[in-house]
Every structure is written in structure tokens, then in C-alpha cells.
Design an enzyme around this catalytic site. Structure first.
Site, short mmCIF file in Angstrom:
data_model
loop_
_atom_site.label_atom_id
_atom_site.label_comp_id
_atom_site.label_asym_id
_atom_site.label_seq_id
_atom_site.Cartn_x
_atom_site.Cartn_y
_atom_site.Cartn_z
N HIS A 230 2.33 7.90 -0.63
CA HIS A 230 1.50 7.63 0.69
C HIS A 230 1.89 6.47 1.31
O HIS A 230 2.28 5.38 0.87
CB HIS A 230 -0.01 7.51 0.00
CG HIS A 230 -0.77 7.37 1.50
ND1 HIS A 230 -1.76 6.13 1.30
CD2 HIS A 230 -0.89 8.02 2.64
CE1 HIS A 230 -2.17 6.16 2.61
NE2 HIS A 230 -1.84 7.24 3.41
N SER A 231 2.18 6.46 2.38
CA SER A 231 2.45 5.40 3.25
C SER A 231 3.54 4.45 2.81
O SER A 231 4.72 4.90 2.68
CB SER A 231 1.15 4.53 3.41
OG SER A 231 1.40 3.59 4.45
N TYR A 232 3.33 3.10 2.44
CA TYR A 232 4.43 2.42 1.82
C TYR A 232 5.25 2.86 0.74
O TYR A 232 6.52 2.79 0.75
CB TYR A 232 3.90 0.99 1.39
CG TYR A 232 4.76 0.27 0.20
CD1 TYR A 232 5.75 -0.17 0.45
CD2 TYR A 232 4.00 0.33 -0.98
CE1 TYR A 232 6.74 -0.56 -0.58
CE2 TYR A 232 4.82 0.04 -1.95
CZ TYR A 232 6.15 -0.70 -1.83
OH TYR A 232 6.82 -1.13 -2.86
#
Length: 235
Positions: free
Chosen positions: A76-78
Site C-alpha cells: 500500500h502507498s509507500y
């Protein structure tokens, strides 16, 4: 049966998957939700030297320690950066990689350079001020599309500052990550920071899926996300 390894984004910990992991296990799959070094329940290990390489090694070590095969690696994300790094290190152990509203980086690219310029500027300002030059302070959850007070109350107290080196250290890839089929999931009910990465994924021929929720899909749309991950794993 698949082995899901679910990686949280910046400021979070493995606990953020508590609403998704039981649904995957109920479908008969093995699920791991590690916390990356330096945040949440591993914040006691935080140092200025905690970087992207540290987090990639966290996940490689977990996969190898469990002798896991056919892994569906979700970031997720980073953690999209971490997924790419792990895929390059142990491609033979991965069945698929899923970038959940996440970075899709190439060799030599750092996460901070993959953000829109305005947002990257906010990060740099907060790091140089309250982040003491080496931490990314926690971002506002409402900016990330979390609106329900119960979700804000659950997330807020658990978030911790994130090591800045993970955003400035570039990916170093050999090309082996390309052996692992990819998929992208974009969360569409917020400012859509990761649309350029969805477009990168599409250009690579990856399936791109959408969920009409904010950035924190594992919190705000866990059932829909779990169902989608099961479909991706079965594809």
C-alpha cells in the site's frame, strides 16, 4: 491456497490489515502482515539509517524464513517501492505483486521524486521542521480520504513518524522484478495522488482495478478490497 503478504504504507503498521486479513484467511489462504522496521510496534528500532533497503530486507527475510512460495505480495502507498524491491530480489517466490494505490518505481527512482511536486514539497518542509531532518511526520488522515470518526479514532493514535531515508533512497533493480506479474488497485475517492502510477501500470500491461474509497482502502472498504485481492490471486 495462496500466501498473502500485506505491506502497510508510511506511518502505519501490520495492524492496519486487521479488517482484511481475516477475510483472506476465511477463504483458505495464509496471510502475513509484517510491520516494517522503525514504525508502529517496531518504532523502538527506528534510526536515521532505516531506509528502503531495510524494509526490502524485512520482507525478503520473512518470505525466506517461512519458505513461502506462490506469494501474492501487496504493498500500500509507500510500500509499492518495497514490493518492487522484493520482486527484484526473490522473483521465484512471488506469484503476483499488487500495488494498492502505491508507487510503481523504476531503477534509480526514489519515492519522494515519484510524488507530485506540491506534495513532495510539503514532505520536505515537514521533514526539515518537526521531522528533525530525518523523519516524515504523520499526515492528516482526512487528507487521505478517511472521514468516519470511528476510523479516525482507530487509526490516529497508532500512527508513528516514518523514516525519511525510505523516501530518498532510490530503488536499485536488476530487472528481475519484471518476471513477476503485476496488478494495480487505485482508490478513487480522494485526491488520487497515485493516478500516474496506475497509468504506468496500464502501460506495462498490468490489470488496473478501481475501488471507490479513500486512500486507506484496507480500513474504509475492507470487504471490497479482500474480494478484489482474492480475484487477483485467482487470475
Amino acid at each position: 491456497m495462496s500466501v498473502f503478504v500485506l505491506l502497510h504504507g508510511a506511518w502505519h503498521g501490520g495492524w492496519v490489515w486487521q479488517r482484511v486479513a481475516p477475510l483472506l484467511r476465511a477463504a483458505g489462504h495464509e496471510v502475513h502482515t509484517p510491520t516494517l522496521t522503525g514504525v508502529s510496534d517496531r518504532a523502538h528500532l527506528l534510526s536515521p539509517q532505516t531506509g528502503l533497503t531495510t524494509h526490502i530486507q524485512d520482507v525478503v527475510a520473512l518470505i525466506e524464513a517461512h519458505d513461502a512460495r506462490d506469494v501474492v505480495l501487496v504493498g500500500h502507498s509507500y510500500a509499492g517501492q518495497v514490493v518492487t524491491g522484493v520482486a527484484d530480489r526473490v522473483p521465484d517466490r512471488l506469484a503476483r505483486r499488487v500495488h494498492l494505490d502505491a508507487f510503481v518505481g523504476d531503477d534509480g527512482e526514489a519515492a519522494i521524486d515519484l510524488l507530485p511536486a506540491r506534495i513532495a514539497g510539503h514532505y520536505r518542509e515537514s521533514v526539515s521542521g518537526p521531522g528533525f531532518g530525518w523523519l516524515v511526520p504523520v499526515r492528516s488522515l482526512t487528507v487521505l480520504g478517511v472521514e468516519e470518526q470511528t476510523d479516525l479514532d482507530w487509526l490516529g493514535p497508532r500512527l508513528t513518524p516514518h523514516p525519511w531515508l525510505t523516501y530518498t533512497e532510490p530503488l536499485r533493480l536488476t530487472g528481475k522484478a519484471d518476471q513477476v506479474p503485476g496488478a494495480f488497485v487505485e482508490c478513487t475517492d480522494w485526491m488520487r495522488v497515485f493516478t500516474p502510477h496506475a497509468e504506468r501500470a496500464a502501460a506495462r500491461g498490468w490489470p488496473v482495478h478501481e475501488i471507490a474509497t479513500g486512500h486507506e482502502a484496507m480500513v474504509t472498504a475492507p470487504g471490497e478490497l479482500a474480494e478484489l485481492l482474492l480475484r487477483i490471486a485467482a487470475a
